[in-house]
Design a protein around this motif. Structure first.
Motif, PDB file in Angstrom:
ATOM      1  N   HIS A 146       0.851  -1.189   0.000  1.00 32.41           N
ATOM      2  CA  HIS A 146       0.000   0.000   0.000  1.00 32.41           C
ATOM      3  C   HIS A 146       0.885   1.236   0.000  1.00 32.41           C
ATOM      4  CE1 HIS A 146      -3.751  -2.106   0.565  1.00 32.41           C
ATOM      5  NE2 HIS A 146      -3.249  -2.748   1.607  1.00 32.41           N
ATOM      6  N   THR A 147       0.478   2.233  -0.746  1.00 36.57           N
ATOM      7  CA  THR A 147       1.228   3.481  -0.740  1.00 36.57           C
ATOM      8  C   THR A 147       0.853   4.281   0.506  1.00 36.57           C
ATOM      9  OG1 THR A 147      -0.475   4.751  -1.900  1.00 36.57           O
ATOM     10  CG2 THR A 147       1.155   3.549  -3.268  1.00 36.57           C
ATOM     11  N   ALA A 148       1.717   5.218   0.852  1.00 33.52           N
ATOM     12  CA  ALA A 148       1.438   6.087   1.996  1.00 33.52           C
ATOM     13  C   ALA A 148       0.123   6.841   1.769  1.00 33.52           C
ATOM     14  CB  ALA A 148       2.592   7.059   2.220  1.00 33.52           C
ATOM     15  N   HIS A 149      -0.120   7.247   0.530  1.00 34.97           N
ATOM     16  CA  HIS A 149      -1.356   7.971   0.206  1.00 34.97           C
ATOM     17  C   HIS A 149      -2.590   7.098   0.471  1.00 34.97           C
ATOM     18  CE1 HIS A 149      -3.925  10.907  -1.762  1.00 34.97           C
ATOM     19  NE2 HIS A 149      -4.447   9.915  -2.481  1.00 34.97           N
ATOM     20  N   GLU A 150      -2.526   5.816   0.091  1.00 36.44           N
ATOM     21  CA  GLU A 150      -3.647   4.903   0.325  1.00 36.44           C
ATOM     22  C   GLU A 150      -3.900   4.707   1.819  1.00 36.44           C
ATOM     23  OE1 GLU A 150      -3.344   1.983  -3.597  1.00 36.44           O
ATOM     24  OE2 GLU A 150      -2.041   1.613  -1.878  1.00 36.44           O
TER      25      GLU A 150
END
Length: 196
Positions: A146-150
């Protein structure tokens, strides 16, 4: 630096600072405290038994055989006069009543997140916001992508709350999380005032 077990508190220490590490069950709070503490941490790890079946949901952490039942405690000497105490809170819902007590007197907190179980972190963030305790969020590396944004979106984090990726097993990575928290605390101090 003295060996962990041989690191008595220096008699010149005058100021104690407190940081709390919280998050869901099995996210790595004990591991983070252990990795960064200069002393052998005090922990209240107990062997998980059949009595906990149906009480603590361990399905997301199948290899977990012990759990914190009170809190973890570690220490970092910052300089001759300042020491930082780390308190790792138990993650199971049945121990949440301890959290508000642990927050008392804390400069701030680290919310440790397992990206596979993001919803397990909502209560921690809610309690910290309710208490007015500043915090950062650290995603422990369990191999998810998972990306930090997600993660930020899933947690509905305020844009001002720092979000970091970390490996709680790594002293250096855990140290960077603590540094990020201190920088976050410092940035919140109005210009012209001294920091805590």
């Amino acid at each position: 630096m003295p060996e962990r077990a041989q690191a008595p508190l220096d008699s010149t220490v005058k100021h104690a600072l407190k940081i709390v590490v919280i998050g869901g069950f099995g996210v790595g709070k004990t591991t983070l405290v252990r990795s960064v503490s200069e002393i052998r941490p005090l922990d209240t790890e107990a062997t998980m038994t059949d009595v906990g079946v149906g009480v603590d949901d361990a399905t997301a952490v199948p290899g977990k055989s012990t759990t914190t039942v009170a809190f973890d405690f570690g220490r970092i000497s910052l300089d001759a006069e300042h020491v930082l105490y780390l308190f790792g809170a138990p993650g199971q819902q049945r121990f949440w009543f301890l959290w508000d007590r642990l927050f008392q007197g804390a400069l701030g907190a680290i919310v440790l997140v397992d990206q596979r179980r993001i919803a397990d972190s909502w209560y921690a963030i809610d309690r910290l916001e309710h208490q007015g305790t500043p915090f950062v969020v650290a995603c422990n590396d369990f191999g998810d992508a998972h990306t930090a944004h997600e993660v930020r979106d899933a947690l509905d984090l305020d844009p001002a709350v720092p979000l970091l990726m970390c490996d709680a097993r790594s002293r250096e990575s855990s140290k960077q999380v603590l540094i990020a928290l201190v920088e976050h605390l410092y940035s919140a101090v109005p210009q012209g005032e001294s920091s805590p």
